[in-house]
Motif scaffolding. Sequence first.
Motif, PDB file in Angstrom:
ATOM      1  N   ASP A  17       0.843  -1.183   0.000  1.00 20.11           N
ATOM      2  CA  ASP A  17       0.000   0.000   0.000  1.00 20.11           C
ATOM      3  C   ASP A  17       0.884   1.241   0.000  1.00 20.11           C
ATOM      4  OD1 ASP A  17      -2.096   1.728   0.147  1.00 20.11           O
ATOM      5  OD2 ASP A  17      -2.492   1.385   2.281  1.00 20.11           O
ATOM      6  N   SER A  18       0.734   2.096  -0.993  1.00 18.89           N
ATOM      7  CA  SER A  18       1.607   3.255  -1.138  1.00 18.89           C
ATOM      8  C   SER A  18       1.383   4.280  -0.033  1.00 18.89           C
ATOM      9  CB  SER A  18       1.398   3.907  -2.505  1.00 18.89           C
ATOM     10  OG  SER A  18       0.063   4.378  -2.616  1.00 18.89           O
ATOM     11  N   ASN A  19       0.194   4.363   0.533  1.00 21.78           N
ATOM     12  CA  ASN A  19      -0.052   5.327   1.598  1.00 21.78           C
ATOM     13  C   ASN A  19       0.754   4.984   2.836  1.00 21.78           C
ATOM     14  OD1 ASN A  19      -1.854   6.755   0.037  1.00 21.78           O
ATOM     15  ND2 ASN A  19      -3.615   5.580   0.732  1.00 21.78           N
ATOM     16  N   THR A  20       0.863   3.709   3.151  1.00 18.13           N
ATOM     17  CA  THR A  20       1.629   3.288   4.321  1.00 18.13           C
ATOM     18  C   THR A  20       3.103   3.606   4.121  1.00 18.13           C
ATOM     19  OG1 THR A  20       0.063   1.489   4.681  1.00 18.13           O
ATOM     20  CG2 THR A  20       2.179   1.331   5.804  1.00 18.13           C
ATOM     21  N   VAL A  21       3.640   3.279   2.972  1.00 19.31           N
ATOM     22  CA  VAL A  21       5.049   3.538   2.690  1.00 19.31           C
ATOM     23  C   VAL A  21       5.303   5.036   2.665  1.00 19.31           C
ATOM     24  CG1 VAL A  21       6.873   3.279   0.976  1.00 19.31           C
ATOM     25  CG2 VAL A  21       5.337   1.381   1.448  1.00 19.31           C
ATOM     26  N   THR A  25       7.874   7.210   5.131  1.00 18.10           N
ATOM     27  CA  THR A  25       8.946   8.026   4.568  1.00 18.10           C
ATOM     28  C   THR A  25       8.788   9.477   5.000  1.00 18.10           C
ATOM     29  OG1 THR A  25       9.050   6.560   2.666  1.00 18.10           O
ATOM     30  CG2 THR A  25      10.091   8.708   2.435  1.00 18.10           C
ATOM     31  N   ALA A  26       7.569   9.982   4.987  1.00 16.24           N
ATOM     32  CA  ALA A  26       7.331  11.367   5.382  1.00 16.24           C
ATOM     33  C   ALA A  26       7.678  11.573   6.851  1.00 16.24           C
ATOM     34  CB  ALA A  26       5.874  11.736   5.120  1.00 16.24           C
ATOM     35  N   GLY A  27       7.514  10.567   7.681  1.00 20.67           N
ATOM     36  CA  GLY A  27       7.861  10.682   9.087  1.00 20.67           C
ATOM     37  C   GLY A  27       9.360  10.722   9.316  1.00 20.67           C
ATOM     38  N   ASN A  28      10.136  10.107   8.432  1.00 18.79           N
ATOM     39  CA  ASN A  28      11.589  10.061   8.596  1.00 18.79           C
ATOM     40  C   ASN A  28      12.283  11.309   8.069  1.00 18.79           C
ATOM     41  OD1 ASN A  28      11.454   7.541   9.764  1.00 18.79           O
ATOM     42  ND2 ASN A  28      11.794   6.465   7.841  1.00 18.79           N
ATOM     43  N   ILE A  29      11.637  12.044   7.185  1.00 22.99           N
ATOM     44  CA  ILE A  29      12.277  13.199   6.557  1.00 22.99           C
ATOM     45  C   ILE A  29      12.608  14.290   7.579  1.00 22.99           C
ATOM     46  CG2 ILE A  29      11.914  15.099   4.926  1.00 22.99           C
ATOM     47  CD1 ILE A  29      10.597  13.054   3.087  1.00 22.99           C
ATOM     48  N   PRO A  30      11.698  14.695   8.468  1.00 24.93           N
ATOM     49  CA  PRO A  30      12.068  15.731   9.446  1.00 24.93           C
ATOM     50  C   PRO A  30      13.223  15.302  10.353  1.00 24.93           C
ATOM     51  CG  PRO A  30       9.698  15.487   9.367  1.00 24.93           C
ATOM     52  CD  PRO A  30      10.284  14.371   8.557  1.00 24.93           C
ATOM     53  N   GLU A  31      13.266  14.035  10.740  1.00 18.72           N
ATOM     54  CA  GLU A  31      14.379  13.551  11.558  1.00 18.72           C
ATOM     55  C   GLU A  31      15.689  13.655  10.804  1.00 18.72           C
ATOM     56  OE1 GLU A  31      13.536   9.605  12.829  1.00 18.72           O
ATOM     57  OE2 GLU A  31      11.665  10.159  13.803  1.00 18.72           O
ATOM     58  N   MET A  32      15.663  13.300   9.524  1.00 17.79           N
ATOM     59  CA  MET A  32      16.877  13.346   8.721  1.00 17.79           C
ATOM     60  C   MET A  32      17.341  14.791   8.534  1.00 17.79           C
ATOM     61  SD  MET A  32      17.759  11.680   4.960  1.00 17.79           S
ATOM     62  CE  MET A  32      16.169  10.989   4.906  1.00 17.79           C
ATOM     63  N   VAL A  33      16.410  15.718   8.358  1.00 17.08           N
ATOM     64  CA  VAL A  33      16.765  17.125   8.194  1.00 17.08           C
ATOM     65  C   VAL A  33      17.443  17.651   9.452  1.00 17.08           C
ATOM     66  CG1 VAL A  33      15.800  19.450   7.946  1.00 17.08           C
ATOM     67  CG2 VAL A  33      15.008  17.606   6.455  1.00 17.08           C
ATOM     68  N   ILE A  34      16.922  17.297  10.612  1.00 18.72           N
ATOM     69  CA  ILE A  34      17.520  17.741  11.870  1.00 18.72           C
ATOM     70  C   ILE A  34      18.939  17.198  12.017  1.00 18.72           C
ATOM     71  CG2 ILE A  34      17.381  17.521  14.388  1.00 18.72           C
ATOM     72  CD1 ILE A  34      14.316  17.634  14.047  1.00 18.72           C
ATOM     73  N   ILE A  35      19.118  15.929  11.693  1.00 19.96           N
ATOM     74  CA  ILE A  35      20.449  15.317  11.784  1.00 19.96           C
ATOM     75  C   ILE A  35      21.424  16.006  10.829  1.00 19.96           C
ATOM     76  CG2 ILE A  35      21.753  13.199  11.305  1.00 19.96           C
ATOM     77  CD1 ILE A  35      19.270  11.677  12.360  1.00 19.96           C
ATOM     78  N   LEU A  36      20.983  16.283   9.612  1.00 22.15           N
ATOM     79  CA  LEU A  36      21.861  16.943   8.642  1.00 22.15           C
ATOM     80  C   LEU A  36      22.218  18.358   9.071  1.00 22.15           C
ATOM     81  CD1 LEU A  36      20.277  15.690   5.302  1.00 22.15           C
ATOM     82  CD2 LEU A  36      22.441  14.986   6.322  1.00 22.15           C
ATOM     83  N   ILE A  37      21.276  19.076   9.667  1.00 25.80           N
ATOM     84  CA  ILE A  37      21.566  20.427  10.157  1.00 25.80           C
ATOM     85  C   ILE A  37      22.604  20.375  11.274  1.00 25.80           C
ATOM     86  CG2 ILE A  37      20.588  22.378  11.431  1.00 25.80           C
ATOM     87  CD1 ILE A  37      18.024  21.967   9.758  1.00 25.80           C
ATOM     88  N   VAL A  38      22.470  19.425  12.193  1.00 30.44           N
ATOM     89  CA  VAL A  38      23.437  19.293  13.285  1.00 30.44           C
ATOM     90  C   VAL A  38      24.814  18.959  12.729  1.00 30.44           C
ATOM     91  CG1 VAL A  38      24.065  17.878  15.277  1.00 30.44           C
ATOM     92  CG2 VAL A  38      21.720  18.699  15.025  1.00 30.44           C
TER      93      VAL A  38
END
Length: 64
Positions: A17-21, A25-38
């Motif tokens: 199901d594409s909505n689940t995936v 993915t959308a939930g991981n993007i903000p975490e990744m942005v924070i890590i990259l900024i740090v």
Amino acid sequence: MGERAMGWIGVQQASLDSNTVGSQTAGNIPEMVIILIVLLMIATVVAQVTQQLRIPYVTGLVVE
């Protein structure tokens, strides 16, 4: 046998199901942005410190 096959098809459709995936993915993007900024901030501090101490940048990365 027919019920088992229909159940398996339902499981495959649910797992693909594409909505689940997309929501995972959308939930991981903000975490990744924070890590990259740090990491960018750390690299900037290392660059400034190594420039003040007049040592090579790579040496500063190893030291810090």
